[in-house]
Write an enzyme that holds these catalytic residues in place. Structure first.
Site, PDB file in Angstrom:
ATOM      1  N   LYS A  70       0.810  -1.227   0.000  1.00  0.00           N
ATOM      2  CA  LYS A  70       0.000   0.000   0.000  1.00  0.00           C
ATOM      3  C   LYS A  70       0.843   1.277   0.000  1.00  0.00           C
ATOM      4  O   LYS A  70       0.439   2.288  -0.571  1.00  0.00           O
ATOM      5  CB  LYS A  70      -0.956   0.003   1.194  1.00  0.00           C
ATOM      6  CG  LYS A  70      -2.070  -1.050   1.094  1.00  0.00           C
ATOM      7  CD  LYS A  70      -3.037  -0.913   2.249  1.00  0.00           C
ATOM      8  CE  LYS A  70      -4.137  -1.956   2.186  1.00  0.00           C
ATOM      9  NZ  LYS A  70      -5.153  -1.767   3.217  1.00  0.00           N
ATOM     10  N   ASP A 106     -10.554   2.412   2.453  1.00  0.00           N
ATOM     11  CA  ASP A 106     -10.763   1.711   3.727  1.00  0.00           C
ATOM     12  C   ASP A 106     -11.662   2.497   4.679  1.00  0.00           C
ATOM     13  O   ASP A 106     -12.497   1.915   5.381  1.00  0.00           O
ATOM     14  CB  ASP A 106      -9.418   1.419   4.409  1.00  0.00           C
ATOM     15  CG  ASP A 106      -8.676   0.268   3.738  1.00  0.00           C
ATOM     16  OD1 ASP A 106      -9.342  -0.586   3.122  1.00  0.00           O
ATOM     17  OD2 ASP A 106      -7.439   0.231   3.833  1.00  0.00           O
TER      18      ASP A 106
END
Ligand code: ATR
Length: 289
Positions: A70, A106
């Protein structure tokens, strides 16, 4: 006539074998009759930068990024959405006017899961976030965005909690794990972002906090979804508290990416949730998207 093969999307991570994202996106492709693909790529850490720089050459329109890439995806993206900027990590990539854009869904996934399963969750007063890693960042971003003014982070390593609190500023405080019990007594929302309770990890049968300390109106949620009912959620339920498992966050964080690549906003249905739960019952466990 040139034959079109449909949009190609991916998920990359290391390892990637147990990821449930292909199952989610392929379910939606089928459901909406879209002729695209969504395939997993196992990319070793040393190869991540190269992978991201060759997306276009591989014919990929975008995709998802999971552990441990990420931050590499954040570095590779030419532009970021606001959430990725705040969180410092990218889990969704797409192209806009030829440029690679990195987003983070998220926080959206976390909030959408609570919107669906615990309406009114934003009216709960103080929130406690257990853990201070990357997942905690997304949760805190969502909490701030949804109006929480008293967010208490507790963590085994206190310095990480304090650092994270400083990063988010007003209304966010950092504490050692030992302070958790006391901080729970007037909190309305408890969020576990640590790996305690996750199957296959150290501390799988441990409670990251004691829900008996919470007031009766409190909501308890875990971003761990393997197992679906973590020891924390089981203990909270036994006390009669409202609980929300982490599977919905996984499902909802997938929505914005699918819409970007395939042009249709997909729905998180009961069928989809049941399909993933059935799969979890039959296959090896992994808590990664
Ligand atoms: P992620 O990006 O998924 O949040 P991470 O950055 O590794 O992953 O963070 C994991 C979190 O779980 C951290 O808050 C970690 O605490 P430390 O900062 O002290 O490492 C917490 N954690 C992991 N194992 C733990 C354990 N056995 N007991 C308590 N906390 C634990």
């Amino acid at each position: 006539m040139v034959e079109t093969t449909g949009t190609k999307a991916f998920i990359c991570g290391y390892p990637i074998g147990h990821s449930r994202s292909p199952m989610i996106h392929r379910h939606w492709l089928k459901m909406y009759g879209i002729s695209g693909t969504y395939d997993p790529f196992e990319i070793a850490p040393d190869d991540a930068a190269d992978f991201f720089s060759t997306l276009r050459a591989r014919g990929l329109a975008g995709g998802n990024v999971t552990i441990p890439h990420k931050e590499a995806a954040f570095a590779a993206a030419e532009r970021h959405d606001e959430a990725a900027e705040i969180i410092g990590a990218v889990n969704t990539l797409w192209f806009e006017e030829g440029r690679l854009v990195g987003g983070n869904t998220d926080a959206i996934g976390f909030a959408a899961n609570l919107d669906e399963r615990a309406p009114g969750w934003t009216e709960q007063g103080a929130a406690i976030v257990l853990g201070a890693g990357g997942a905690a960042r997304a949760v805190i971003q969502a909490l701030k965005e949804r109006g929480f003014r008293d967010i208490r982070i507790t963590n085994r390593t206190e310095a990480r909690a304090v650092e994270l609190a400083d990063r988010f500023g007003d209304g966010v405080s950092g504490h050692p794990a030992a302070a958790t019990a006391e901080l729970l007594s007037d909190a309305g929302l408890l969020v576990n972002t640590t790996s305690l309770g996750m199957a296959g990890k150290q501390g799988a049968d441990e409670l990251p906090a004691d829900p008996d300390r919470l007031p009766r109106h409190a909501i308890v949620t875990d971003i761990v979804y393997v197992p679906l009912e973590t020891p924390l959620l089981a203990a909270a339920k036994a006390r009669g508290l409202k609980t929300v498992d982490g599977l919905g966050m996984l499902l909802h964080q997938a929505v914005p990416g699918f819409e970007r690549w395939f042009g249709r906003r997909p729905e998180v249905t009961r069928d989809l949730r049941e399909m993933i739960i059935a799969d979890m019952a039959t296959k090896a466990v992994s808590g990664n998207p």
